[in-house]
Design an enzyme around this catalytic site. Structure first.
Site, mmCIF file in Angstrom:
data_model
loop_
_atom_site.group_PDB
_atom_site.id
_atom_site.type_symbol
_atom_site.label_atom_id
_atom_site.label_comp_id
_atom_site.label_asym_id
_atom_site.label_seq_id
_atom_site.Cartn_x
_atom_site.Cartn_y
_atom_site.Cartn_z
ATOM 1 N N SER A 114 0.836 -1.205 0.000
ATOM 2 C CA SER A 114 0.000 0.000 0.000
ATOM 3 C C SER A 114 0.870 1.255 0.000
ATOM 4 C CB SER A 114 -0.920 0.019 1.230
ATOM 5 O OG SER A 114 -1.766 -1.099 1.220
ATOM 6 N N ASN A 139 -5.542 -9.149 -7.766
ATOM 7 C CA ASN A 139 -5.552 -9.908 -6.515
ATOM 8 C C ASN A 139 -6.815 -10.738 -6.317
ATOM 9 O OD1 ASN A 139 -6.193 -7.003 -6.347
ATOM 10 N ND2 ASN A 139 -7.014 -7.537 -4.335
ATOM 11 N N GLN A 177 0.862 -9.011 -6.350
ATOM 12 C CA GLN A 177 0.484 -10.423 -6.523
ATOM 13 C C GLN A 177 1.455 -11.176 -7.424
ATOM 14 O OE1 GLN A 177 -1.998 -12.269 -5.117
ATOM 15 N NE2 GLN A 177 -2.675 -10.561 -3.857
ATOM 16 N N CYS A 222 -10.204 -6.869 1.860
ATOM 17 C CA CYS A 222 -10.594 -5.485 2.112
ATOM 18 C C CYS A 222 -12.073 -5.259 1.840
ATOM 19 C CB CYS A 222 -9.784 -4.542 1.241
ATOM 20 S SG CYS A 222 -8.078 -5.027 1.092
#
Ligand SMILES: *Cc1c(COP(=O)(O)O)cnc(C)c1O
Length: 395
Positions: A71, A151, A179, A324
């Site tokens: 992130s 992902n 990924q 998420c």
């Protein structure tokens, strides 16, 4: 049977990574900025890790910046390109509708700061089209950011071609390769990648550490102000143990990449074949241009959350969309981006297998998913409407 099939969310740490970390925590606990020998040994560990990580993706050690994970690397890459663009009066960014939220939310912020963002459509097969991307490039485009592999649905984008188009038009190219790193061959120079994000915990390293590759000549902005660590671009005492663990994990993954991929592809295709036999189901994303470990299905007439919980009871850890998005009622933005309607997108299942997943486990997964889907459909009002002809089947 206990089966971990959520390797896209995070992976089990490798023995090599744990050993490398323990050595730093128990013995080499010096601060790399300290001038005495203990500090300099920590510095050497850090720089060796930088060289190891760089070698895996064909970069120079000086082009690797350690971060707190994927992130942060995404945020820093996009913010840096935006800042470089702004200086030249270029305030347009191209990305896709199915990026990770670390990218999408950063772009949303930049829109509020006066940038224009074009999100390319992702086709039904989970792939972006290079000609559409090229057509979207404008005079004022400063950045293209397209993820290497998705992902949720695992589709692998035509990165080298995208990189070539960006190079031709003089536009910076960033890819979120969280990924892909450690799982697919990457050569940042041949692939024409200017910036790349990666995260250790997706390739059997520790959580909370990752890296940003930024080609020489790119001026990074720092998200964290403070000391002069990471050439002044990322302040704060380095996470030496985490970085050492990351490098050990990545070296190992890279050394066994081909054989791991071959094994996982075999298991993946077995799962895809087995689950395709469930009526009114569909694989999400292209069947072959996908990560070796990724399987993602939609089953009509059920809720993915219920499916997950019942599979958990049977010892299977899987996911419905990304970690998420679970916890929110909205269906996955990725499945919507490839054109799945809400009802269908709600009934999704992601199985992300690893090097250690066995044929026997795959057979157990197929058997149990079939049973649980059938069971859930047994008392689903949506399914009743579908089977009675009240509403038409979509899949
Ligand atoms: C996991 C993931 C991230 C976030 O990485 P963290 O290290 O958890 O911050 C970003 N992008 C993709 C594609 C991911 O899968």
């Amino acid at each position: 049977m206990q089966i971990y099939a959520d390797n896209a969310a995070t992976t089990k740490m490798s023995r090599a990574a744990i050993d490398a970390m323990l050595r730093c925590m128990e013995e080499e606990y010096g601060n790399p900025s300290s001038l005495y020998a203990r500090g300099q040994r920590a510095k050497e560990i850090l720089e060796q890790a930088r060289a190891d990580v760089a070698a895996v993706i064909g970069a120079e050690p000086g082009e690797i910046y350690f971060t707190s994970g994927g992130s942060e690397a995404d945020n820093q890459a996009i913010r840096s390109a935006a800042e470089m663009g702004k200086k030249q009066g270029k305030r347009h960014i191209i990305s896709t509708a199915f990026e990770h939220h670390a990218v999408l939310h950063t772009l949303k912020k930049l829109e509020k700061e006066g940038f224009a963002v074009t999100l390319l459509d992702v086709h039904e097969d989970g792939l972006v089209r290079v000609d559409e991307l090229e057509a979207a490039i404008r005079e004022d485009t400063c950045l293209v950011t397209v993820m290497f592999a998705n992902n949720e649905i695992g589709t692998i984008q035509p990165i080298r071609e995208i990189g070539a188009v960006c190079k031709k038009h003089g536009v910076l190219f960033h890819t979120d390769a969280v990924q892909a790193t450690g799982h697919l061959p990457i050569d940042v120079k041949a692939d024409n990648i200017d910036m790349l994000s990666a995260s250790a915990h997706k390739f059997h390293g520790p959580k909370g550490v990752g890296f940003l590759y930024a080609r020489k000549g790119i001026r990074l902005v720092n998200l964290i102000e403070g000391g002069a660590q990471e050439k002044g671009k990322r302040a704060g005492t380095e996470n030496v143990a985490g970085v050492a663990g990351m490098a050990a994990a990545l070296k190992e993954s890279a050394a066994h990449m081909a054989e791991n991929a071959e094994h996982m592809r075999k298991i993946r295709d077995r799962l895809i074949k087995g689950l395709s036999a469930i009526p009114h189901s569909a694989l999400n994303g292209d069947a072959s241009k996908r990560l070796p470990g990724n399987v993602n299905f939609c089953f009509e007439g059920i809720e993915g959350e219920s499916l997950l919980l019942l599979l958990d009871d049977r010892g299977i850890s899987a996911s419905s969309g990304s970690a998420c998005t679970s916890g929110s009622l909205d269906p996955s933005h990725v499945l919507l981006a490839i054109g799945r309607v809400h009802d269908v997108a709600h009934g999704s299942l992601r199985l992300s297998i690893g090097e250690a997943t066995t044929e026997e486990e795959a057979a157990y997964i197929v058997r149990n998913v079939k049973e649980v889907v059938e069971y859930l459909r047994g008392f689903s009002p949506v399914w009743r409407d579908l089977t009675s002809g009240k509403t038409p089947f979509i899949l």
